[in-house]
Scaffold this motif. Structure first.
Motif, PDB file in Angstrom:
ATOM      1  N   LEU A 264       0.832  -1.213   0.000  1.00  0.00           N
ATOM      2  CA  LEU A 264       0.000   0.000   0.000  1.00  0.00           C
ATOM      3  C   LEU A 264       0.864   1.260   0.000  1.00  0.00           C
ATOM      4  CD1 LEU A 264      -2.949  -0.855   2.424  1.00  0.00           C
ATOM      5  CD2 LEU A 264      -3.144  -0.163   0.045  1.00  0.00           C
ATOM      6  N   TYR A 265       1.921   1.272   0.829  1.00  0.00           N
ATOM      7  CA  TYR A 265       2.807   2.435   0.902  1.00  0.00           C
ATOM      8  C   TYR A 265       3.460   2.727  -0.449  1.00  0.00           C
ATOM      9  CZ  TYR A 265       2.688   3.007   6.027  1.00  0.00           C
ATOM     10  OH  TYR A 265       2.305   3.268   7.317  1.00  0.00           O
ATOM     11  N   LEU A 266       3.927   1.669  -1.121  1.00  0.00           N
ATOM     12  CA  LEU A 266       4.570   1.854  -2.432  1.00  0.00           C
ATOM     13  C   LEU A 266       3.575   2.399  -3.458  1.00  0.00           C
ATOM     14  CD1 LEU A 266       6.785  -1.357  -2.614  1.00  0.00           C
ATOM     15  CD2 LEU A 266       7.611   0.999  -2.646  1.00  0.00           C
ATOM     16  N   LEU A 267       2.372   1.830  -3.487  1.00  0.00           N
ATOM     17  CA  LEU A 267       1.355   2.283  -4.443  1.00  0.00           C
ATOM     18  C   LEU A 267       0.897   3.708  -4.140  1.00  0.00           C
ATOM     19  CD1 LEU A 267      -0.724  -1.019  -4.723  1.00  0.00           C
ATOM     20  CD2 LEU A 267       0.655   0.024  -6.530  1.00  0.00           C
ATOM     21  N   VAL A 268       0.807   4.056  -2.848  1.00  0.00           N
ATOM     22  CA  VAL A 268       0.417   5.423  -2.463  1.00  0.00           C
ATOM     23  C   VAL A 268       1.491   6.423  -2.910  1.00  0.00           C
ATOM     24  CG1 VAL A 268       0.127   6.962  -0.471  1.00  0.00           C
ATOM     25  CG2 VAL A 268      -1.115   4.807  -0.558  1.00  0.00           C
TER      26      VAL A 268
END
Length: 478
Positions: A264-268
Motif C-alpha cells: 500500500l505504501y509503495l502504491l500510495v
C-alpha cells in the motif's frame, strides 16, 4: 457489612481460584493481531513523510527504493521477533527479551527510556497530528489556535484511556474498525493514482534516478523518515500473553500485515508522484492533502478526515501496547508495584494505562518534546539491534530451546547490520548534540536502578500509597 458477608461466605478455595483467575484475558485473535500491527503502522507517516524521504534522496525512484527497503527491513525484523515470541512466550516486546537474555540492568534502561520518554512522546505526537486534522475544518482559511489543538489532543488521550481501561475487546474492536477505515482511505489514493497513470501522467517517472543523493548520512536519515511510517511492526510482541494461540497467531499476523502495508505504501507513493512533480511534492506541507486538492477537487475533505481517523487508530494501537510495556516492567520489579496490577472486574492493566496517559498529557501541555520525537528512531534502533543480537545468541548457543517457528539466521544478521548502520550513520555524517542528550538520558537510569531495583531501598510510605491506590482504583496483583 458487604465485606464481612463476603469473608464469611467465601471459602479459601474460592479465594485462591479467584486469585489464579485474575490475569489479562486472551482476547486478541488473528484479525485483531493484523489490525494491531497494520493499524499502528498506518498513522500520519504515509500522509506526511514522503516529502522528507524525497528531500533526503533527491529523486522519485530512489525514494521508492527507500520505501521498499524499509518495508523489507520491517518484515525481516518482524520475522526475527516472531521466533523470539515463540521462544519467550511473554508480553513486553524488546523489554522482556532483553531481560531474559541480557539481564536486569539493560532491560531496566530500555523500560526507563521507553516508559518515561519514548512511548508517551510518540503517543503525544500522534495525538497532536490527529487534533490538527480534526480541528482544521473548523478554522477554514487560517491556522488553528495552538490551545485548541492541544486540548483536542488531550481529549483524545483521555478518551483512549477510558476505552482501554474498560475492556480489551472494546479497544481491539475500535482498532479493527479504524484499520478498515484507513485501509479504505489508502485504497482511494491508490485507485486515484492508477487512474492518473492510465491517463498518461508519468512525467515524474522519466529520468526517475536523476539528482539521487549518494551520501551515507542522507540515506540513513531518509531511512529514519521511512521507518517512522513503518513503526509498529513489533507491537504484537507487547501483547503475546493476550494472543489466542500465540505460536500460530504471532508469525501469521506479521506475515499478513507487513507485506500488505508495504504494498500500500509503495502504491500510495506512486500515486503521489503521478499527481505531483518532485518540486510540488517537496513544497507541500501535507502531501496527502495536496494530492486530495489536485485529484479529488471538492471531495478533498475526505483526505483530511481519513488522516484524522488514521492517526486516531494509530494512537489507540500505540497506547494499547505502550500500557502493556509499563505493566510488564512493573510486574518484573522495574517500576512501582501499583503499575503491575489489573482491574479486578475489567481485567485490564488500568494503572499502567493511566500512568502512560498522564505522562503523555504532560508532554502535550508542555510541548517541548519535538526534538525527542525526531530522534525516536535512534533510540528504537539501538534497542532493536540489542534484541536481534539476543536472538542470534539464542540461535547459536541455545538451539535446543523449543520453538514452533524458526527464521533463517541470515535474516536477523541483516537486521542487526541495518540497526548498526541506522544508529551510527547519522552520528558520523552529521553529529548533533541531541544524540549526546539522548544517550545521557538513557544512562541517567543508573541513578534510579541501583538504589530502587538492585538494592531495593523502598521508602515505607510507598506501601501505604500503593494500598490506598489499590482501594481507589479497584486493582489487585495478577
Amino acid at each position: 457489612s458487604m465485606m464481612r458477608k463476603r469473608k464469611t461466605t467465601d471459602s479459601p478455595t474460592d479465594l485462591s481460584e479467584r486469585r489464579e483467575n485474575l490475569r489479562l484475558k486472551q482476547e486478541v485473535g488473528l484479525i485483531s493481531g493484523v489490525s494491531l500491527i497494520a493499524g499502528t503502522m498506518i498513522g500520519s507517516g504515509i500522509f506526511m513523510s514522503p516529502e522528507w524521504v524525497l528531500h533526503h534522496m533527491g529523486s522519485p525512484a530512489s525514494s521508492l527504493l527507500i520505501w521498499a527497503s524499509c518495508g523489507l527491513l520491517a518484515m525481516f525484523g518482524a520475522l526475527s521477533y516472531a521466533e523470539l515470541g515463540t521462544i519467550i512466550k511473554e508480553s513486553g516486546g524488546e523489554y522482556i527479551y532483553i531481560l531474559r537474555i541480557f539481564g536486569s540492568f539493560p532491560a531496566f534502561l530500555f523500560a526507563y527510556s521507553s516508559v518515561i520518554l519514548v512511548r508517551p512522546a510518540s503517543l503525544a505526537a500522534i495525538c497532536l497530528s490527529f487534533s490538527e486534522y480534526a480541528v482544521a475544518p473548523f478554522y477554514p482559511g487560517c491556522s488553528s489556535p495552538q490551545i485548541v489543538i492541544r486540548f483536542t489532543a488531550a481529549a483524545c488521550i483521555l478518551l483512549l484511556t477510558i476505552i482501554n481501561c474498560l475492556n480489551v475487546r472494546l479497544a481491539t474492536s475500535i482498532m479493527n474498525i479504524f484499520t478498515a477505515a484507513k485501509l479504505l482511505a489508502l485504497l482511494v489514493i491508490v485507485v486515484g493514482g492508477l487512474v492518473l497513470l492510465a491517463k498518461g501522467q508519468t512525467q515524474s517517472f522519466q529520468n526517475a534516478f536523476q539528482n539521487t543523493t549518494a551520501g551515507i548520512g542522507p540515506v540513513g536519515v531518509a531511512f529514519y523518515q521511512g521507518l517512522w511510517s513503518y513503526d509498529g511492526w513489533n507491537n504484537l510482541n507487547y501483547v503475546t500473553e493476550e494472543l489466542k494461540k500465540p505460536e500460530v497467531t504471532l508469525p501469521r499476523a506479521m506475515m499478513i500485515a507487513i507485506p500488505l502495508v508495504t504494498c500500500l505504501y509503495l502504491l500510495v507513493n506512486v500515486s503521489y508522484f503521478a499527481a505531483m512533480t518532485s518540486s510540488e511534492l517537496l513544497s507541500s506541507g501535507a502531501v496527502a492533502v495536496t494530492w486530495g486538492d489536485k485529484v479529488l477537487g471538492s471531495w478533498a475533505w475526505l483526505i483530511s478526515l481519513s488522516v484524522a481517523l488514521s492517526t486516531f487508530g494509530s494512537s489507540n494501537g500505540t497506547f494499547f501496547s505502550g500500557g502493556r510495556l509499563c505493566y510488564i516492567a512493573a510486574r518484573e520489579g522495574h517500576m512501582p508495584d501499583i503499575l503491575s496490577m489489573a482491574h479486578v472486574r475489567c481485567l485490564t492493566p488500568s494503572p499502567a494505562l493511566m500512568f502512560t496517559s498522564t505522562v503523555s498529557l504532560i508532554m502535550i501541555l508542555l510541548g517541548n518534546f519535538t526534538t525527542i520525537v525526531n530522534f525516536f528512531s535512534f533510540i528504537a534502533w539501538f534497542f532493536y539491534g540489542m534484541t536481534i543480537l539476543g536472538l542470534l545468541y539464542l540461535k547459536i548457543k541455545k538451539s535446543e530451546l523449543p520453538r514452533s517457528y524458526k527464521v533463517p539466521i541470515i535474516i536477523p544478521i541483516i537486521v542487526l547490520m541495518a540497526a548498526i548502520y541506522l544508529v551510527l550513520a547519522p552520528i558520523i555524517d552529521q553529529p548533533q548534540v541531541e544524540f549526546l542528550y539522548i544517550v545521557l538520558f538513557i544512562f541517567s537510569g543508573i541513578i534510579f536502578y541501583f538504589p530502587l531495583v538492585h538494592f531495593k531501598c523502598h521508602p515505607r510510605f510507598l506501601q501505604r500509597v500503593t494500598l490506598h491506590l489499590q482501594l481507589f482504583l479497584e486493582v489487585a496483583p495478577t
